[in-house]
Motif scaffolding. Structure first.
Motif, PDB file in Angstrom:
ATOM      1  N   VAL A   1       0.674  -1.306  -0.056  1.00 45.39           N
ATOM      2  CA  VAL A   1      -0.047  -0.126  -0.046  1.00 45.39           C
ATOM      3  C   VAL A   1       0.578   1.379   0.061  1.00 45.39           C
ATOM      4  CG1 VAL A   1      -1.550   1.340   1.903  1.00 45.39           C
ATOM      5  CG2 VAL A   1      -2.108  -1.262   1.186  1.00 45.39           C
ATOM      6  N   ASP A   2       2.200   1.277   0.913  1.00 48.89           N
ATOM      7  CA  ASP A   2       3.225   2.219   0.443  1.00 48.89           C
ATOM      8  C   ASP A   2       3.565   2.660  -0.658  1.00 48.89           C
ATOM      9  OD1 ASP A   2       5.868   3.172   1.363  1.00 48.89           O
ATOM     10  OD2 ASP A   2       4.539   3.623   3.397  1.00 48.89           O
ATOM     11  N   GLN A   3       3.653   1.122  -1.440  1.00 52.92           N
ATOM     12  CA  GLN A   3       4.974   1.933  -2.582  1.00 52.92           C
ATOM     13  C   GLN A   3       3.854   2.400  -3.395  1.00 52.92           C
ATOM     14  OE1 GLN A   3       8.244   1.236  -3.005  1.00 52.92           O
ATOM     15  NE2 GLN A   3       7.467   1.900  -5.022  1.00 52.92           N
ATOM     16  N   ILE A   4       2.246   1.823  -3.893  1.00 49.71           N
ATOM     17  CA  ILE A   4       1.207   2.241  -4.544  1.00 49.71           C
ATOM     18  C   ILE A   4       1.314   3.235  -4.780  1.00 49.71           C
ATOM     19  CG2 ILE A   4      -0.976   1.653  -5.528  1.00 49.71           C
ATOM     20  CD1 ILE A   4      -0.122  -1.393  -4.701  1.00 49.71           C
ATOM     21  N   CYS A   5       0.394   4.070  -3.646  1.00 46.00           N
ATOM     22  CA  CYS A   5       0.527   5.226  -3.016  1.00 46.00           C
ATOM     23  C   CYS A   5       1.648   6.147  -3.293  1.00 46.00           C
ATOM     24  CB  CYS A   5       0.028   5.351  -1.052  1.00 46.00           C
ATOM     25  SG  CYS A   5      -1.523   4.140  -0.720  1.00 46.00           S
ATOM     26  N   SER A   6       2.441   5.892  -2.691  1.00 48.47           N
ATOM     27  CA  SER A   6       3.953   6.351  -3.377  1.00 48.47           C
ATOM     28  C   SER A   6       3.686   7.191  -4.326  1.00 48.47           C
ATOM     29  CB  SER A   6       5.257   6.284  -2.364  1.00 48.47           C
ATOM     30  OG  SER A   6       5.077   6.163  -0.918  1.00 48.47           O
ATOM     31  N   GLU A   7       3.959   6.020  -5.585  1.00 50.42           N
ATOM     32  CA  GLU A   7       3.769   6.271  -7.325  1.00 50.42           C
ATOM     33  C   GLU A   7       2.746   7.162  -6.986  1.00 50.42           C
ATOM     34  OE1 GLU A   7       5.217   2.833  -9.060  1.00 50.42           O
ATOM     35  OE2 GLU A   7       6.463   2.501  -7.644  1.00 50.42           O
ATOM     36  N   LEU A   8       1.495   6.275  -7.032  1.00 50.83           N
ATOM     37  CA  LEU A   8       0.554   7.441  -7.559  1.00 50.83           C
ATOM     38  C   LEU A   8       0.433   8.912  -7.315  1.00 50.83           C
ATOM     39  CD1 LEU A   8      -2.284   5.089  -7.214  1.00 50.83           C
ATOM     40  CD2 LEU A   8      -1.449   5.708  -9.166  1.00 50.83           C
ATOM     41  N   ILE A   9       0.341   9.457  -5.778  1.00 50.35           N
ATOM     42  CA  ILE A   9       0.609  10.068  -5.252  1.00 50.35           C
ATOM     43  C   ILE A   9       1.901  11.273  -6.089  1.00 50.35           C
ATOM     44  CG2 ILE A   9       1.485  11.452  -2.991  1.00 50.35           C
ATOM     45  CD1 ILE A   9      -0.144   9.304  -1.340  1.00 50.35           C
ATOM     46  N   GLY A  10       3.255  10.980  -6.398  1.00 53.01           N
ATOM     47  CA  GLY A  10       4.075  11.041  -7.110  1.00 53.01           C
ATOM     48  C   GLY A  10       3.768  11.914  -8.234  1.00 53.01           C
ATOM     49  N   ASP A  11       2.897  11.057  -8.667  1.00 53.34           N
ATOM     50  CA  ASP A  11       2.372  11.295  -9.930  1.00 53.34           C
ATOM     51  C   ASP A  11       0.871  11.927  -9.936  1.00 53.34           C
ATOM     52  OD1 ASP A  11       3.082  11.755 -12.853  1.00 53.34           O
ATOM     53  OD2 ASP A  11       1.426  10.002 -12.993  1.00 53.34           O
ATOM     54  N   ALA A  12       0.044  12.727  -8.848  1.00 58.80           N
ATOM     55  CA  ALA A  12      -1.289  12.685  -9.204  1.00 58.80           C
ATOM     56  C   ALA A  12      -0.751  13.704  -9.718  1.00 58.80           C
ATOM     57  CB  ALA A  12      -1.605  12.735  -7.740  1.00 58.80           C
ATOM     58  N   VAL A  13      -2.342  14.793 -10.685  1.00 56.87           N
ATOM     59  CA  VAL A  13      -2.634  15.669 -10.887  1.00 56.87           C
ATOM     60  C   VAL A  13      -3.125  16.644  -9.272  1.00 56.87           C
ATOM     61  CG1 VAL A  13      -3.589  14.912 -12.806  1.00 56.87           C
ATOM     62  CG2 VAL A  13      -4.537  15.609 -10.965  1.00 56.87           C
ATOM     63  N   ASP A  14      -2.526  18.305  -9.392  1.00 59.85           N
ATOM     64  CA  ASP A  14      -2.815  19.099  -8.979  1.00 59.85           C
ATOM     65  C   ASP A  14      -4.252  18.812  -8.346  1.00 59.85           C
ATOM     66  OD1 ASP A  14      -0.112  19.866  -8.708  1.00 59.85           O
ATOM     67  OD2 ASP A  14      -0.876  21.875 -10.039  1.00 59.85           O
ATOM     68  N   GLY A  15      -4.123  19.087  -6.111  1.00 64.29           N
ATOM     69  CA  GLY A  15      -5.698  18.632  -5.727  1.00 64.29           C
ATOM     70  C   GLY A  15      -6.500  17.102  -6.123  1.00 64.29           C
ATOM     71  N   ALA A  16      -5.435  16.480  -6.300  1.00 61.78           N
ATOM     72  CA  ALA A  16      -6.659  15.094  -6.790  1.00 61.78           C
ATOM     73  C   ALA A  16      -6.555  14.601  -5.514  1.00 61.78           C
ATOM     74  CB  ALA A  16      -5.166  14.193  -7.341  1.00 61.78           C
ATOM     75  N   GLU A  17      -7.454  13.245  -5.550  1.00 60.88           N
ATOM     76  CA  GLU A  17      -7.798  12.558  -3.825  1.00 60.88           C
ATOM     77  C   GLU A  17      -7.417  11.857  -4.130  1.00 60.88           C
ATOM     78  OE1 GLU A  17     -11.933  12.675  -1.997  1.00 60.88           O
ATOM     79  OE2 GLU A  17     -12.192  12.120  -3.607  1.00 60.88           O
ATOM     80  N   LEU A  18      -6.621  10.980  -4.034  1.00 62.15           N
ATOM     81  CA  LEU A  18      -6.492   9.326  -3.618  1.00 62.15           C
ATOM     82  C   LEU A  18      -8.123   8.373  -3.040  1.00 62.15           C
ATOM     83  CD1 LEU A  18      -3.664   7.202  -4.452  1.00 62.15           C
ATOM     84  CD2 LEU A  18      -3.271   7.417  -1.769  1.00 62.15           C
ATOM     85  N   VAL A  19      -8.005   7.390  -3.367  1.00 57.72           N
ATOM     86  CA  VAL A  19      -9.067   6.700  -3.045  1.00 57.72           C
ATOM     87  C   VAL A  19      -8.488   4.884  -3.092  1.00 57.72           C
ATOM     88  CG1 VAL A  19     -11.087   5.579  -3.266  1.00 57.72           C
ATOM     89  CG2 VAL A  19     -11.258   7.996  -3.947  1.00 57.72           C
ATOM     90  N   CYS A  20      -8.257   4.606  -0.988  1.00 54.10           N
ATOM     91  CA  CYS A  20      -8.248   3.289  -0.988  1.00 54.10           C
ATOM     92  C   CYS A  20      -8.627   3.055  -0.307  1.00 54.10           C
ATOM     93  CB  CYS A  20      -6.846   3.531  -0.093  1.00 54.10           C
ATOM     94  SG  CYS A  20      -5.746   2.280   0.281  1.00 54.10           S
ATOM     95  N   ARG A  21      -9.874   1.512  -1.152  1.00 55.33           N
ATOM     96  CA  ARG A  21     -10.414   0.808  -0.734  1.00 55.33           C
ATOM     97  C   ARG A  21     -10.408  -0.991   0.012  1.00 55.33           C
ATOM     98  NH1 ARG A  21     -16.446   0.505  -3.412  1.00 55.33           N
ATOM     99  NH2 ARG A  21     -16.728  -1.606  -2.871  1.00 55.33           N
TER     100      ARG A  21
END
Length: 143
Positions: A57-77
């Motif tokens: 979860v940490d690795q995936i979130c880190s990578e997605l956050i690093g490429d997220a558009v400004d103001g994006a929301e991260l959803v973890c289900r």
């Protein structure tokens, strides 16, 4: 993960999903790791499996956050069915290449999980991003 795949592995035991929505910012990683740890701990995964899920979860979130558009929301289900934990993590990314599936980090993710896949939607002009979802499974007691 499609419901048909989930139902093949124990639909009668599918529990209600737990979903966490946070700003796509690195400061949120401790919250996401804590959620992954709590869910696996409460569902009696062993210590190695708990660590595997937390790291994935940490690795995936880190990578997605690093490429997220400004103001994006991260959803973890998170959803549990029998001995299988499904995790789906999504956000809007700037590029169509995140996460890097050729690098060492992806190799580690494949080792930590029982399955992992990426789904990417076409460019959404309203957010100027690609809706990117990484789905993984972890089986309690091994596959």
């Amino acid at each position: 993960m499609p419901e048909t795949q989930r139902s093949e592995t124990g639909a009668a035991e599918l529990r209600a999903p737990v979903e966490l929505r946070v700003a796509a910012e690195l400061t949120q990683l401790p919250v996401l790791r804590a959620m992954a740890e709590t869910i696996t701990l409460l569902n009696e995964f062993n210590l190695d499996e708990i660590s595997d899920v937390k790291l994935a979860v940490d690795q995936i979130c880190s990578e997605l956050i690093g490429d997220a558009v400004d103001g994006a929301e991260l959803v973890c289900r998170f959803q549990l069915g029998g001995k299988v934990l499904w995790v789906a993590i999504s956000t809007s990314t700037r590029t169509a290449e995140a996460p890097d599936r050729q690098g060492f980090g992806w190799h580690v993710l494949r080792t930590l999980t029982d399955s992992i896949a990426v789904d990417r939607e076409p460019l959404d002009t309203s957010t100027a991003g690609y809706r990117t979802t990484v789905e993984l499974t972890k089986v309690k007691g091994g596959a």
